[in-house]
Design an enzyme around this catalytic site. Structure first.
Site, PDB file in Angstrom:
ATOM      1  N   ARG A  72      20.468 -56.048 -42.102  1.00  0.00           N
ATOM      2  CA  ARG A  72      21.213 -56.418 -43.219  1.00  0.00           C
ATOM      3  C   ARG A  72      20.384 -56.209 -44.566  1.00  0.00           C
ATOM      4  O   ARG A  72      20.895 -56.126 -45.674  1.00  0.00           O
ATOM      5  CB  ARG A  72      21.264 -58.001 -42.904  1.00  0.00           C
ATOM      6  CG  ARG A  72      22.205 -58.785 -43.948  1.00  0.00           C
ATOM      7  CD  ARG A  72      22.213 -60.196 -43.303  1.00  0.00           C
ATOM      8  NE  ARG A  72      23.214 -60.896 -44.016  1.00  0.00           N
ATOM      9  CZ  ARG A  72      22.645 -61.594 -45.143  1.00  0.00           C
ATOM     10  NH1 ARG A  72      21.469 -61.888 -45.180  1.00  0.00           N
ATOM     11  NH2 ARG A  72      23.890 -62.337 -45.594  1.00  0.00           N
ATOM     12  N   ASN A  96      21.361 -64.007 -50.700  1.00  0.00           N
ATOM     13  CA  ASN A  96      20.264 -63.763 -50.095  1.00  0.00           C
ATOM     14  C   ASN A  96      19.501 -65.138 -49.707  1.00  0.00           C
ATOM     15  O   ASN A  96      18.595 -65.036 -48.693  1.00  0.00           O
ATOM     16  CB  ASN A  96      19.369 -62.860 -50.796  1.00  0.00           C
ATOM     17  CG  ASN A  96      20.043 -61.197 -51.152  1.00  0.00           C
ATOM     18  OD1 ASN A  96      20.800 -61.058 -50.255  1.00  0.00           O
ATOM     19  ND2 ASN A  96      19.923 -60.940 -52.202  1.00  0.00           N
ATOM     20  N   HIS A 122      21.757 -55.119 -47.870  1.00  0.00           N
ATOM     21  CA  HIS A 122      21.900 -55.803 -49.315  1.00  0.00           C
ATOM     22  C   HIS A 122      21.040 -55.075 -50.344  1.00  0.00           C
ATOM     23  O   HIS A 122      21.344 -55.281 -51.559  1.00  0.00           O
ATOM     24  CB  HIS A 122      21.350 -57.222 -48.867  1.00  0.00           C
ATOM     25  CG  HIS A 122      22.062 -58.436 -48.552  1.00  0.00           C
ATOM     26  ND1 HIS A 122      22.412 -59.468 -48.872  1.00  0.00           N
ATOM     27  CD2 HIS A 122      23.234 -58.024 -47.589  1.00  0.00           C
ATOM     28  CE1 HIS A 122      23.415 -59.922 -48.079  1.00  0.00           C
ATOM     29  NE2 HIS A 122      23.893 -59.062 -47.393  1.00  0.00           N
ATOM     30  N   HIS A 142      27.320 -56.455 -37.021  1.00  0.00           N
ATOM     31  CA  HIS A 142      27.590 -57.850 -36.650  1.00  0.00           C
ATOM     32  C   HIS A 142      27.490 -57.996 -35.131  1.00  0.00           C
ATOM     33  O   HIS A 142      27.728 -59.112 -34.581  1.00  0.00           O
ATOM     34  CB  HIS A 142      28.762 -58.642 -37.333  1.00  0.00           C
ATOM     35  CG  HIS A 142      28.454 -59.130 -38.784  1.00  0.00           C
ATOM     36  ND1 HIS A 142      29.113 -59.702 -39.542  1.00  0.00           N
ATOM     37  CD2 HIS A 142      27.400 -58.795 -39.718  1.00  0.00           C
ATOM     38  CE1 HIS A 142      28.732 -59.934 -40.866  1.00  0.00           C
ATOM     39  NE2 HIS A 142      27.684 -59.566 -40.940  1.00  0.00           N
TER      40      HIS A 142
END
Length: 319
Positions: free
Chosen positions: A61, A93, A65, A192
């Protein structure tokens, strides 16, 4: 004089061409300058995930990001300072991005063996691959040669990172703006299959009283960990069955209307991505191959190369 000017022009064109050729991401970028770079990162990252397996999801992740905000430039790693407003506390975040300490630890090891050579952006890219491989997911040849940003972009984090309640078309547009296809988007969403989400991100979905496309038993189970009021930070696994192993259960869940987030379930809600979800739910090998390819493409988003940016000695601060 005209001949001299023509000669200078040729030199300039040649110089630009050479610089452009040199400024390319390559899988062997550190072969000479830091030959033990990849093994050093691998050892450090795997040690960290062995201590806390959930870190695999966090590192994937974190790389995502980073890349979606002004490119894969390690801007997400910069701490707050008098001259920098950090991305770490931007709403997408501040409650969920983690794993910074593992990147810092790997970078510290690299600074001991080849100081000032390996960028934090490349450490993050390699860490994502190592995280996937450690928990049973695919590995891929990471292209290297990125440099680090000297600025952070919290406002871009607000606009460019996908929202957990986004509808399908918005997600397709978000990823398309980064040069990624709907298939890339579905494959990357398959990350996920790892990790957990906080209650506030899925509360509305599980308490929807029939307004959401959700399996009733699944919703009831999730309510045990996420009260209707309060408990915003309570965690629930995105994949109820194997939350710490990389597999295709995430897509099987979607077909059964058991996606935890709205932005998960919209991938299988009668739209254009239904067939991709069904394909991945049947074929873990197809999903793994597409995920690896999509991660490589994501790593190509707006990298700083050549003389742009810098190689930060400490990932949380500019030199």
């Amino acid at each position: 004089m005209a001949t001299f000017h023509y000669f200078l022009l040729l030199l300039l064109i040649s110089s630009v061409a050479v610089n452009h050729t040199q400024a390319q991401l390559t899988t062997n970028f550190y072969a000479s300058s830091c030959p033990n770079a990849l093994s050093t990162i691998r050892t450090s990252i795997r040690t960290g995930i062995a201590r806390e397996r959930r870190m695999a999801a966090s590192l994937l992740r974190l790389h995502f990001h980073d890349c979606f905000v002004q490119g894969c430039d390690a801007s997400i790693l910069l701490d707050q300072s008098p001259t920098i407003t950090t991305e770490k506390t931007a709403p997408p975040n501040d409650k969920s991005a983690r794993g910074y300490q593992l990147i810092d630890a790997a970078k510290a090891q690299l600074e001991r063996i080849c100081p000032g050579v390996v960028s934090c952006a490349d450490v993050l890219a390699v860490a994502a691959k190592e995280a996937s491989a450690y928990v049973g997911g695919p590995a891929w040849d990471v292209k290297l040669g990125r440099r680090d940003s000297t600025a952070a972009f919290p406002d871009v984090a607000l606009t460019d990172l996908p929202f957990f309640k986004a509808d399908l078309q918005t997600l397709i547009d978000n990823f398309g703006a980064k040069g990624l296809s709907p298939r890339d988007m579905v494959a990357l969403s398959g990350a996920h299959t790892l990790g957990q989400a906080q209650c506030f991100t899925f509360r509305d979905r599980i308490y929807s009283n029939g307004t959401e496309d959700i399996d009733a038993g699944f919703a009831s189970t999730r309510r045990r960990r996420c009260p209707a009021v309060g408990g915003d930070d309570a965690l629930a696994p995105l994949d109820l069955v194997t939350p710490n192993s990389f597999d295709n259960n995430y897509f099987r869940d979607l077909v059964q209307r058991k996606g935890l987030l709205v932005s998960d379930q919209v991938l299988y809600s009668g739209g254009s991505t239904n067939s991709i979800v069904e394909e991945y739910s049947r074929s873990p090998s197809r999903f793994s191959a597409d995920f690896a390819a999509a991660m490589v493409r994501m790593g190509d988003i707006q990298p700083l190369m050549g003389s742009a940016g810098q190689i930060r000695r400490i990932c949380g601060a500019v030199n």
